[in-house]
Design a protein around this motif. Structure first.
Motif, PDB file in Angstrom:
ATOM      1  N   UNK A 158       2.314   7.460   9.649  1.00 50.41           N
ATOM      2  CA  UNK A 158       2.911   7.100   8.357  1.00 50.41           C
ATOM      3  C   UNK A 158       2.445   8.067   7.269  1.00 50.41           C
ATOM      4  N   UNK A 159       1.170   8.395   7.307  1.00 52.22           N
ATOM      5  CA  UNK A 159       0.643   9.339   6.319  1.00 52.22           C
ATOM      6  C   UNK A 159       1.302  10.709   6.475  1.00 52.22           C
ATOM      7  N   UNK A 198       4.723  10.648   5.046  1.00 58.46           N
ATOM      8  CA  UNK A 198       4.678  10.716   3.586  1.00 58.46           C
ATOM      9  C   UNK A 198       4.365  12.129   3.094  1.00 58.46           C
ATOM     10  N   UNK A 257       7.435  14.109   3.538  1.00 53.95           N
ATOM     11  CA  UNK A 257       8.492  13.614   2.643  1.00 53.95           C
ATOM     12  C   UNK A 257       8.159  13.898   1.185  1.00 53.95           C
ATOM     13  N   UNK A 258       7.053  14.561   0.929  1.00 50.95           N
ATOM     14  CA  UNK A 258       6.603  14.943  -0.417  1.00 50.95           C
ATOM     15  C   UNK A 258       6.167  13.737  -1.242  1.00 50.95           C
ATOM     16  N   UNK A 259       5.889  12.617  -0.590  1.00 45.53           N
ATOM     17  CA  UNK A 259       5.402  11.428  -1.290  1.00 45.53           C
ATOM     18  C   UNK A 259       3.879  11.372  -1.322  1.00 45.53           C
ATOM     19  N   UNK A 260       3.230  12.313  -0.675  1.00 48.31           N
ATOM     20  CA  UNK A 260       1.771  12.364  -0.675  1.00 48.31           C
ATOM     21  C   UNK A 260       1.390  13.840  -0.779  1.00 48.31           C
ATOM     22  N   UNK A 261       0.641  14.163  -1.843  1.00 45.09           N
ATOM     23  CA  UNK A 261       0.369  15.569  -2.118  1.00 45.09           C
ATOM     24  C   UNK A 261      -1.046  15.968  -1.744  1.00 45.09           C
ATOM     25  N   UNK A 262      -1.881  14.996  -1.392  1.00 45.00           N
ATOM     26  CA  UNK A 262      -3.290  15.314  -1.122  1.00 45.00           C
ATOM     27  C   UNK A 262      -3.827  14.378  -0.051  1.00 45.00           C
ATOM     28  N   UNK A 275      -1.256  22.136   1.232  1.00 38.01           N
ATOM     29  CA  UNK A 275      -0.188  23.131   1.352  1.00 38.01           C
ATOM     30  C   UNK A 275       0.432  22.887   2.730  1.00 38.01           C
ATOM     31  N   UNK A 320      17.477  15.771   8.110  1.00 42.52           N
ATOM     32  CA  UNK A 320      17.368  14.936   6.912  1.00 42.52           C
ATOM     33  C   UNK A 320      16.214  15.381   6.031  1.00 42.52           C
ATOM     34  N   UNK A 369       9.465  18.724  -6.684  1.00 42.41           N
ATOM     35  CA  UNK A 369       8.448  18.809  -5.648  1.00 42.41           C
ATOM     36  C   UNK A 369       8.442  20.173  -4.986  1.00 42.41           C
ATOM     37  N   UNK A 370       7.456  20.379  -4.143  1.00 47.14           N
ATOM     38  CA  UNK A 370       7.316  21.661  -3.453  1.00 47.14           C
ATOM     39  C   UNK A 370       7.634  21.482  -1.979  1.00 47.14           C
ATOM     40  N   UNK A 371       8.751  22.005  -1.505  1.00 49.41           N
ATOM     41  CA  UNK A 371       9.059  21.913  -0.075  1.00 49.41           C
ATOM     42  C   UNK A 371       7.997  22.634   0.750  1.00 49.41           C
TER      43      UNK A 371
END
Lengths: 447, 136
Positions: free
Chosen positions: B37-38, B41, B44-49, B56, B80, B94-96
């Motif tokens: 799940x992490x 995320x 999916x760019x919902x978690x940046x760290x 990165x 998707x 966000x950053x792909x």
């Protein structure tokens, strides 16, 4: 090309040239565009074509244009009979619908900047003012600070988070449409101004995503000016007409839902209803906009439903003006409230997609506000590469319009011209049906 | 003979397709392991760290059984995800992930980039990275 458009072209070219050497310094330059060809068949019982001695001399739209159409025609003999025919016509056009160039710079992991230059309706085969260049604008220019996914800040000028489609309404590669759901389509902005239904570009926004046990909770809160009609000549909104709003949503699995809202003012001291009717309601009318959206997917099938409702808080004097307009037959209803809804169902294969849409918009104060505008849309596309998509779309729009006075009624522009003219077959005042059949094909390119 | 060769090729493809996938990260990344799940995320760019580490994210640009295995493991489809990343790119929201051309390049970039995270074939985990998860 006018001097103004020449300057605009030079400005964009200059920016691109100036930016090019900076590419190596982490400045990204990319963009997208959409070109299309369309055939529109108009069938309006209430409209009319002006003919003199069998030659078309103009299309009646309202009294002012009626006079101009006649006065501007070299074929018009200035005397004799003027025949009026139902306004059924077909327009075929090829068009660079939209071109966007984006400059993005990432300063570090948290800070980035984003500038989005946009040209709309760049080229038309039918002549219109500035048609060679279209409408050039800096759609967005903002700085983004994203310390985490929970907290993201934007400052500058940007499209706020409101509903589902608004955030990507001018990103053509992200959408299947050639002609977007009604209130999002810029080419009909003169009839359905998007700012009547959606908050304009905002100045500051905080947004984020919270991961919880029940799903991901999205939030956004924004602040900015009310619509640009409040801007003075110096480009500032020096009134207290500001806008606040936001969206709260949840994502769980493949489904997403949200509610949005905003509060601001609408400048309605000169509301043009066409047919030479201008209402003076008030300089500042409190306005609330609500949105609900629901979307999801299951395998190759996806859907989106979205509704936007605009509610005005009128005092008794303001309501009296609206009531009088309705009583005079210039408005279909005695309310300023508006509503918009669309439902979209799409099937996606690896290389192609098809979809169907139903759109509805209604604005009680407008002559077409009796039953609103209904649209049935079908379309699809083929992904030729990751960056190029060929799209096609067929749409039928239907509506009813209240015409308050007969064509060539008072004031009679023919009489004002002083010619010896006699109109025949002039439509009377009343409610008339209109339909537009729109067939389009085009290519969307991301570069 | 023709059928035998065909079956052999299909068997090799199946063998390659079912190879394990290892999620690798730069040694400085503040995490010892991550769950599916992490990872979903993160991509999916919902978690940046992760922990105190800004990430990165790297992704393989070309189709590969390892890539398909990774996205299948985290419950996502690459097509998707590409739409989601394009949306982030065109809206500035966000950053792909940074695209790399091969699994070898993925391994090199993750090892050399503080905060780097990516995926490789479990049979080819390079030195100089930490393994955060393994999917069969």
């Amino acid at each position: 090309m006018t001097l103004c458009t020449f300057i605009k072209a030079g400005l964009l070219g200059g920016i691109l040239l100036a930016a090019a050497p900076l590419q190596a310094d982490d400045l990204e330059i990319y963009g997208f565009m959409q070109v299309s060809g369309s055939s529109q068949t108009w069938d309006e019982d209430y409209g009319a074509s002006l003919e003199a001695d069998g030659a078309l001399v103009g299309t009646w739209i309202d009294h002012a244009q009626q006079a101009n159409a006649i006065a501007g025609s070299e074929m018009f003999p200035w005397q004799g009979l003027v025949g009026l025919k139902d306004n059924t016509r077909n327009d075929i056009s090829f068009n660079l619908q939209q071109l966007n160039v984006i400059l993005k710079k990432r300063f570090n992991r948290q800070w980035s900047s984003f500038v989005n230059f946009e040209v709309v309706e760049n080229y038309k085969t039918d002549y219109a003012q500035e048609s060679e260049w279209g409408s050039f604008s800096v759609q967005e220019a903002f700085v983004r600070y994203a310390p985490s996914a929970r907290w993201t800040f934007k400052f500058g000028k940007f499209v706020p988070t409101f509903g589902n489609f608004y955030e990507i309404y001018n990103r053509t590669p992200l959408q299947p449409y050639l002609f977007r759901p009604l209130i999002f389509e810029k080419s009909v902005g003169g009839i359905l101004p998007p700012e009547d239904y959606l908050p304009n570009t905002m100045a500051a926004q905080v947004s984020g995503t919270l991961r919880t046990g029940i799903g991901k909770l999205d939030y956004a809160l924004f602040l900015g000016n009310s619509e640009e009609s409040y801007f003075a000549e110096n480009g500032r909104n020096d009134t207290d007409a500001k806008c606040i709003g936001g969206r709260f949503g949840i994502r769980r699995g493949l489904f997403k839902a949200g509610v949005s809202g905003s509060y601001d003012y609408d400048r309605l001291d000169a509301l043009d209803l066409g047919n030479d009717v201008v209402l003076a309601i008030d300089y500042k009318v409190p306005r609330m906009r609500y949105g609900v959206d629901f979307s999801g997917s299951a395998g190759p099938v996806s859907f989106v439903c979205e509704g936007i409702f605009v509610v005005y808080d009128l005092d008794s004097d303001q309501q009296a003006v609206v009531d009088a307009s309705h009583a005079a037959g210039t408005s279909a209803d005695n309310t300023l409230d508006k509503s918009f809804f669309y439902a979209h169902l799409q099937y996606d294969a690896a290389k192609w997609f098809v979809y169907g849409d139903y759109d509805f918009v209604n604005d009680g104060i407008q002559p077409w506000g009796k039953d609103g505008v209904n649209a049935l849309i079908g379309g699809g596309g083929i992904r030729l590469t990751d960056s190029i998509t060929w799209k096609f779309q067929v749409a039928q729009y239907s509506y009813e319009v209240s015409v308050p006075h007969p064509l060539f009624g008072a004031p009679d522009p023919l009489a004002a011209l002083g010619g010896d003219l006699t109109p025949v077959n002039a439509p009377a005042a009343g409610v008339y049906k209109g339909t537009i059949l729109d067939v389009q094909t085009g290519i969307s390119i991301a570069f | 003979m023709k059928y035998t060769l065909t079956l052999l090729v299909l068997a090799l493809i199946a063998l390659r397709a079912t190879a394990g996938v290892s999620v690798i990260a730069h040694p400085d990344v503040d995490a010892g392991s991550v769950d599916k799940i992490t990872l979903a995320d993160i991509y999916s760019l919902d978690l940046l760290a992760l922990g105190d580490s800004d990430l990165i994210v790297f992704d393989l640009s070309d189709a590969d059984p390892v890539r398909e295995g990774f996205y299948a493991a985290i419950g996502k489809e690459h097509d998707k995800m590409k739409k989601l990343w394009l949306r982030a790119k065109l809206t500035g929201s966000g950053e792909p992930p940074t695209a790399v051309a091969s699994l070898e390049e993925m391994a090199r970039e993750v090892a050399a980039t503080p905060g780097g995270i990516g995926y490789v074939d479990s049979a080819s985990v390079p030195k100089g990275v930490k393994v955060l998860a393994t999917f069969e």
